[in-house]
Scaffold this motif. Structure first.
Motif, mmCIF file in Angstrom:
data_model
loop_
_atom_site.group_PDB
_atom_site.id
_atom_site.type_symbol
_atom_site.label_atom_id
_atom_site.label_comp_id
_atom_site.label_asym_id
_atom_site.label_seq_id
_atom_site.Cartn_x
_atom_site.Cartn_y
_atom_site.Cartn_z
ATOM 1 N N SER A 285 -5.662 -2.551 -25.991
ATOM 2 C CA SER A 285 -5.573 -2.400 -24.533
ATOM 3 C C SER A 285 -5.165 -0.970 -24.170
ATOM 4 C CB SER A 285 -4.552 -3.384 -23.956
ATOM 5 O OG SER A 285 -4.919 -4.717 -24.234
ATOM 6 N N SER A 286 -4.216 -0.436 -24.911
ATOM 7 C CA SER A 286 -3.747 0.922 -24.649
ATOM 8 C C SER A 286 -4.822 1.952 -24.961
ATOM 9 C CB SER A 286 -2.498 1.215 -25.488
ATOM 10 O OG SER A 286 -1.456 0.307 -25.175
ATOM 11 N N ILE A 287 -5.615 1.708 -25.988
ATOM 12 C CA ILE A 287 -6.697 2.633 -26.338
ATOM 13 C C ILE A 287 -7.714 2.712 -25.207
ATOM 14 C CG2 ILE A 287 -8.724 2.888 -27.837
ATOM 15 C CD1 ILE A 287 -6.922 1.962 -30.169
ATOM 16 N N VAL A 288 -8.093 1.554 -24.662
ATOM 17 C CA VAL A 288 -9.058 1.532 -23.549
ATOM 18 C C VAL A 288 -8.510 2.312 -22.358
ATOM 19 C CG1 VAL A 288 -10.225 0.059 -21.873
ATOM 20 C CG2 VAL A 288 -10.111 -0.643 -24.266
ATOM 21 N N LEU A 289 -7.251 2.064 -22.009
ATOM 22 C CA LEU A 289 -6.641 2.770 -20.879
ATOM 23 C C LEU A 289 -6.499 4.261 -21.172
ATOM 24 C CD1 LEU A 289 -3.854 0.226 -19.849
ATOM 25 C CD2 LEU A 289 -5.948 0.767 -18.599
ATOM 26 N N ALA A 290 -6.144 4.595 -22.412
ATOM 27 C CA ALA A 290 -5.968 6.004 -22.783
ATOM 28 C C ALA A 290 -7.288 6.765 -22.710
ATOM 29 C CB ALA A 290 -5.380 6.105 -24.189
ATOM 30 N N ILE A 291 -8.377 6.128 -23.135
ATOM 31 C CA ILE A 291 -9.689 6.780 -23.050
ATOM 32 C C ILE A 291 -10.065 7.006 -21.590
ATOM 33 C CG2 ILE A 291 -12.162 6.468 -23.462
ATOM 34 C CD1 ILE A 291 -11.442 5.064 -26.073
ATOM 35 N N LEU A 292 -9.792 6.018 -20.739
ATOM 36 C CA LEU A 292 -10.078 6.157 -19.306
ATOM 37 C C LEU A 292 -9.259 7.300 -18.699
ATOM 38 C CD1 LEU A 292 -11.498 5.072 -16.768
ATOM 39 C CD2 LEU A 292 -9.597 3.459 -16.501
ATOM 40 N N ILE A 293 -7.969 7.324 -19.031
ATOM 41 C CA ILE A 293 -7.106 8.405 -18.540
ATOM 42 C C ILE A 293 -7.594 9.752 -19.070
ATOM 43 C CG2 ILE A 293 -4.774 9.388 -18.672
ATOM 44 C CD1 ILE A 293 -3.741 6.474 -18.847
ATOM 45 N N GLY A 294 -7.905 9.786 -20.353
ATOM 46 C CA GLY A 294 -8.359 11.031 -20.973
ATOM 47 C C GLY A 294 -9.651 11.536 -20.373
ATOM 48 N N MET A 295 -10.558 10.614 -20.055
ATOM 49 C CA MET A 295 -11.841 11.005 -19.461
ATOM 50 C C MET A 295 -11.633 11.641 -18.082
ATOM 51 S SD MET A 295 -15.145 10.888 -20.149
ATOM 52 C CE MET A 295 -15.416 9.505 -21.276
ATOM 53 N N ILE A 296 -10.839 10.982 -17.256
ATOM 54 C CA ILE A 296 -10.583 11.502 -15.909
ATOM 55 C C ILE A 296 -9.846 12.841 -15.984
ATOM 56 C CG2 ILE A 296 -9.353 11.085 -13.744
ATOM 57 C CD1 ILE A 296 -9.822 8.075 -14.234
ATOM 58 N N ALA A 297 -8.812 12.890 -16.835
ATOM 59 C CA ALA A 297 -8.010 14.114 -16.946
ATOM 60 C C ALA A 297 -8.836 15.280 -17.480
ATOM 61 C CB ALA A 297 -6.804 13.860 -17.857
ATOM 62 N N SER A 298 -9.673 15.014 -18.463
ATOM 63 C CA SER A 298 -10.493 16.093 -19.043
ATOM 64 C C SER A 298 -11.510 16.623 -18.042
ATOM 65 C CB SER A 298 -11.202 15.595 -20.307
ATOM 66 O OG SER A 298 -12.096 14.535 -20.016
ATOM 67 N N MET A 299 -12.046 15.744 -17.191
ATOM 68 C CA MET A 299 -12.982 16.187 -16.155
ATOM 69 C C MET A 299 -12.274 17.106 -15.159
ATOM 70 S SD MET A 299 -16.025 14.968 -16.628
ATOM 71 C CE MET A 299 -16.884 13.662 -17.525
ATOM 72 N N ILE A 300 -11.047 16.759 -14.797
ATOM 73 C CA ILE A 300 -10.282 17.598 -13.863
ATOM 74 C C ILE A 300 -10.033 18.976 -14.470
ATOM 75 C CG2 ILE A 300 -8.026 17.870 -12.750
ATOM 76 C CD1 ILE A 300 -7.995 14.807 -12.398
ATOM 77 N N GLY B 73 -3.252 8.942 -23.630
ATOM 78 C CA GLY B 73 -4.070 9.621 -22.639
ATOM 79 C C GLY B 73 -4.066 11.128 -22.808
ATOM 80 N N GLY B 74 -2.921 11.681 -23.157
ATOM 81 C CA GLY B 74 -2.823 13.120 -23.371
ATOM 82 C C GLY B 74 -3.659 13.581 -24.549
ATOM 83 N N TYR B 75 -3.606 12.808 -25.634
ATOM 84 C CA TYR B 75 -4.391 13.158 -26.831
ATOM 85 C C TYR B 75 -5.882 12.980 -26.572
ATOM 86 C CZ TYR B 75 -0.214 13.570 -29.726
ATOM 87 O OH TYR B 75 0.989 13.987 -30.271
ATOM 88 N N MET B 76 -6.247 11.888 -25.911
ATOM 89 C CA MET B 76 -7.657 11.652 -25.603
ATOM 90 C C MET B 76 -8.199 12.743 -24.683
ATOM 91 S SD MET B 76 -8.584 8.965 -27.263
ATOM 92 C CE MET B 76 -7.975 7.421 -27.964
ATOM 93 N N CYS B 77 -7.388 13.170 -23.737
ATOM 94 C CA CYS B 77 -7.794 14.223 -22.811
ATOM 95 C C CYS B 77 -8.156 15.493 -23.563
ATOM 96 C CB CYS B 77 -6.674 14.494 -21.813
ATOM 97 S SG CYS B 77 -6.958 15.934 -20.749
ATOM 98 N N GLU B 78 -7.313 15.902 -24.491
ATOM 99 C CA GLU B 78 -7.564 17.132 -25.230
ATOM 100 C C GLU B 78 -8.781 17.013 -26.135
ATOM 101 O OE1 GLU B 78 -5.462 20.420 -25.130
ATOM 102 O OE2 GLU B 78 -5.971 19.275 -23.330
#
Length: 219
Positions: free
Chosen positions: A26-41, A98-103
Motif C-alpha cells: 500500500s505504501s509503495i503505491v502511494l509513494a509512487i503516486l507522490i513521487g510522480m507528482i513531486a517529480s513533475m513539479i 515518496g522522496g526516494y521515488m521522486c528522485e
C-alpha cells in the motif's frame, strides 16, 4: 533448532507477514503516486511548489523512518491529529518512500534529451502529449532499476513499524523471543518470511527490466 517450535510459530508469522506485506505494498503505491507528482513539479520547475517539494524530498530522505513514525504517532496528537498504528505505518512509509521515488523518476525525466522534446513539439504535440507519449515512457524505463530498489528498500523498512506497536514480522519475532527465548527459531522464521515477501518483487523487477531492455514490454 526445533522443528516443532517452528511449526507452532508459523501461524503467527503468517499473520504478521500478511500485515507487513499489505502495509508495504500500500505504501509503495502511494509513494509512487507522490513521487510522480513531486517529480513533475520539479521537472517543470513550478514556482513556489518547487521549493516545497525540494524541502519535502530533503526531509523525507535525510531523517530516519523511526523519527518520522514517532512524529506522526506521538507528535501529531498534540495538535489534535491522532492516528492508529496502521495508518501511522502507511503514512510514514509513504512519506519516506515518496522522496526516494521522486528522485528516481526525476532522474529518468532529466535523462531525456531536449532535442526529443523539441522534435515532439515540432510535430504538433502539446506539452501534455509530449510528456505522455515521448518523455514519460522513456523516463520510466530509465528509472525502473531505481524504482525497484526503492520498493525493496520500503518492504525492508517495514521492520521499523514495530516501534509504533504494529504486530508486524519484527514485532512478532521480538515478542516470541522475549516470551519463550527461542531465539534461533524466531529469527529463522523472520528471515524466511522476509525472503518470501521480497523475492517476488525482485524477480518481477528483473523480468520487467529485461523485457524493457529488449523492447518486449506488453508482448
Amino acid at each position: 533448532m526445533r522443528v516443532d517450535v517452528i511449526l507452532e510459530y508459523l501461524p503467527l508469522y503468517l499473520k504478521a507477514a500478511l500485515l507487513s506485506a499489505g502495509i508495504g505494498l500500500s505504501s509503495i503505491v502511494l509513494a509512487i503516486l507522490i513521487g510522480m507528482i513531486a517529480s513533475m513539479i520539479l521537472y517543470y520547475r513550478i514556482p513556489f511548489l518547487k521549493c516545497i517539494i525540494s524541502f519535502y524530498v530533503e526531509v523525507s530522505r535525510n531523517t530516519p523512518l523511526m523519527i518520522q513514525l514517532f512524529f506522526i504517532y506521538y507528535g501529531l496528537p498534540k495538535i489534535g491529529i491522532a492516528t492508529s498504528p496502521l495508518v501511522c505505518g502507511i503514512v510514514g512509509l509513504s512519506f519516506l518512500g515518496g522522496g526516494y521515488m521522486c528522485e528516481s523518476i526525476r532522474g529518468g525525466l532529466e535523462s531525456i534529451s531536449e532535442s526529443q522534446v523539441e522534435s515532439a513539439m515540432a510535430l504538433g504535440m502539446n506539452k501534455k502529449q509530449t510528456m505522455r507519449y515521448v518523455i514519460l515512457p522513456q523516463a520510466l524505463r530509465a528509472s525502473l532499476s531505481g524504482l525497484v530498489a526503492n520498493m525493496i528498500f520500503m518492504l525492508k523498512e517495514t521492520s521499523v513499524l514495530s516501534a509504533v506497536s504494529l504486530m508486524d514480522l519484527m514485532f512478532t519475532a521480538k515478542d516470541l523471543i522475549g516470551l519463550y527465548y527461542k531465539t534461533t527459531e524466531a529469527l529463522f522464521l523472520l528471515v524466511v518470511f522476509y525472503l518470501l515477501i521480497l523475492t517476488p518483487v525482485i524477480l518481477l523487477g528483473h523480468l520487467a527490466e529485461r523485457r524493457l531492455t529488449y523492447g518486449k514490454m506488453g508482448v
